[in-house]
Design a protein around this motif. Structure first.
Motif, PDB file in Angstrom:
ATOM      1  N   LYS A  63       1.008  -1.328   0.066  1.00 20.55           N
ATOM      2  CA  LYS A  63      -0.061   0.016   0.111  1.00 20.55           C
ATOM      3  C   LYS A  63       1.019   0.858   0.105  1.00 20.55           C
ATOM      4  O   LYS A  63       1.982   1.042   0.239  1.00 20.55           O
ATOM      5  CB  LYS A  63      -0.923  -0.237   1.078  1.00 20.55           C
ATOM      6  N   ALA A  64       0.343   2.174  -0.169  1.00 21.38           N
ATOM      7  CA  ALA A  64       0.615   3.816  -0.204  1.00 21.38           C
ATOM      8  C   ALA A  64       2.116   3.850   0.781  1.00 21.38           C
ATOM      9  O   ALA A  64       1.333   3.465   2.402  1.00 21.38           O
ATOM     10  CB  ALA A  64       0.206   4.896  -0.691  1.00 21.38           C
ATOM     11  N   ASP A  65       3.086   4.362   1.097  1.00 21.94           N
ATOM     12  CA  ASP A  65       4.352   4.496   1.744  1.00 21.94           C
ATOM     13  C   ASP A  65       4.591   3.328   2.601  1.00 21.94           C
ATOM     14  O   ASP A  65       4.735   3.456   3.536  1.00 21.94           O
ATOM     15  CB  ASP A  65       2.936   5.540   2.833  1.00 21.94           C
ATOM     16  N   ILE A  72      17.067   3.703   4.691  1.00 19.15           N
ATOM     17  CA  ILE A  72      15.975   2.467   4.666  1.00 19.15           C
ATOM     18  C   ILE A  72      15.383   1.519   3.768  1.00 19.15           C
ATOM     19  O   ILE A  72      15.667   0.786   4.464  1.00 19.15           O
ATOM     20  CB  ILE A  72      14.789   4.050   5.713  1.00 19.15           C
ATOM     21  N   GLY A  73      15.336   2.088   2.522  1.00 22.96           N
ATOM     22  CA  GLY A  73      14.450   1.067   1.681  1.00 22.96           C
ATOM     23  C   GLY A  73      13.920   2.039   0.534  1.00 22.96           C
ATOM     24  O   GLY A  73      13.697   3.279   1.123  1.00 22.96           O
ATOM     25  N   LYS A  74      13.028   0.866   0.048  1.00 22.07           N
ATOM     26  CA  LYS A  74      11.905   2.042  -1.090  1.00 22.07           C
ATOM     27  C   LYS A  74      10.766   1.644  -0.307  1.00 22.07           C
ATOM     28  O   LYS A  74      10.225   0.487  -0.326  1.00 22.07           O
ATOM     29  CB  LYS A  74      12.528   0.775  -2.809  1.00 22.07           C
ATOM     30  N   PHE A  75      10.014   2.435  -0.856  1.00 19.99           N
ATOM     31  CA  PHE A  75       8.464   3.038  -0.665  1.00 19.99           C
ATOM     32  C   PHE A  75       7.530   3.329  -1.778  1.00 19.99           C
ATOM     33  O   PHE A  75       8.110   3.633  -2.150  1.00 19.99           O
ATOM     34  CB  PHE A  75       8.359   4.001   0.797  1.00 19.99           C
ATOM     35  N   VAL A  76       5.939   2.934  -1.497  1.00 24.00           N
ATOM     36  CA  VAL A  76       5.448   3.092  -2.282  1.00 24.00           C
ATOM     37  C   VAL A  76       4.826   4.784  -2.703  1.00 24.00           C
ATOM     38  O   VAL A  76       4.324   5.303  -0.865  1.00 24.00           O
ATOM     39  CB  VAL A  76       4.192   1.849  -1.857  1.00 24.00           C
ATOM     40  N   SER A  77       4.581   5.339  -2.915  1.00 26.65           N
ATOM     41  CA  SER A  77       4.376   6.442  -3.023  1.00 26.65           C
ATOM     42  C   SER A  77       2.997   6.616  -2.940  1.00 26.65           C
ATOM     43  O   SER A  77       2.293   5.334  -3.908  1.00 26.65           O
ATOM     44  CB  SER A  77       4.878   7.370  -4.795  1.00 26.65           C
TER      45      SER A  77
END
Length: 125
Positions: free
Chosen positions: A29-31, A70-75
């Motif tokens: 999900k987002a973020d 930290i890493g990559k997150f969903v926009s």
């Protein structure tokens, strides 16, 4: 997902498309943080650099964003971005191919529409 290592599509693209599908299905999900390149490399027994390339592709498109260290997150708007991209690229190409093939087979517009409706009903039925 099973990677097609013998196909024409690069593995990093398959990884990116898989992550897009996971976002569309609500599994990310987002973020929310997505899998790291190392987790993806373990899951699919691929080189971490290949997995990183898939993640970078999505980040360059704005579908993922980086939180340094930290890493990559969903926009926040990733789902809509993916839907728009697939509609404007993937579906458009498929429809153009369908129309071209229908022309080769000398099908009428009505024949094509009927076939699409039948397929739609079968999928939704």
């Amino acid at each position: 997902m099973i990677l097609d290592t013998d196909g024409m599509k690069p593995i990093y693209v398959q990884i990116a498309e898989w992550l897009e599908s996971e976002i569309l299905h609500g599994n990310f999900k987002a973020d929310e943080k997505v899998y790291s390149q190392y987790k993806l490399s373990d899951l699919y027994n691929i080189n971490p650099a290949t997995a990183a390339k898939g993640l970078t592709k999505l980040a360059e498109e704005g579908i993922l964003y980086d939180k340094r260290g930290i890493g990559k997150f969903v926009s926040p708007h990733a789902k809509q971005m993916i839907m728009d991209k697939r509609k404007n690229q993937t579906l458009k190409t498929l429809i153009e191919d369908l129309v071209r093939e229908a022309g080769y087979l000398e099908l009428s517009e009505e024949d094509v529409i009927r076939l699409v409706r039948e397929a739609w009903k079968g999928e939704k039925g």
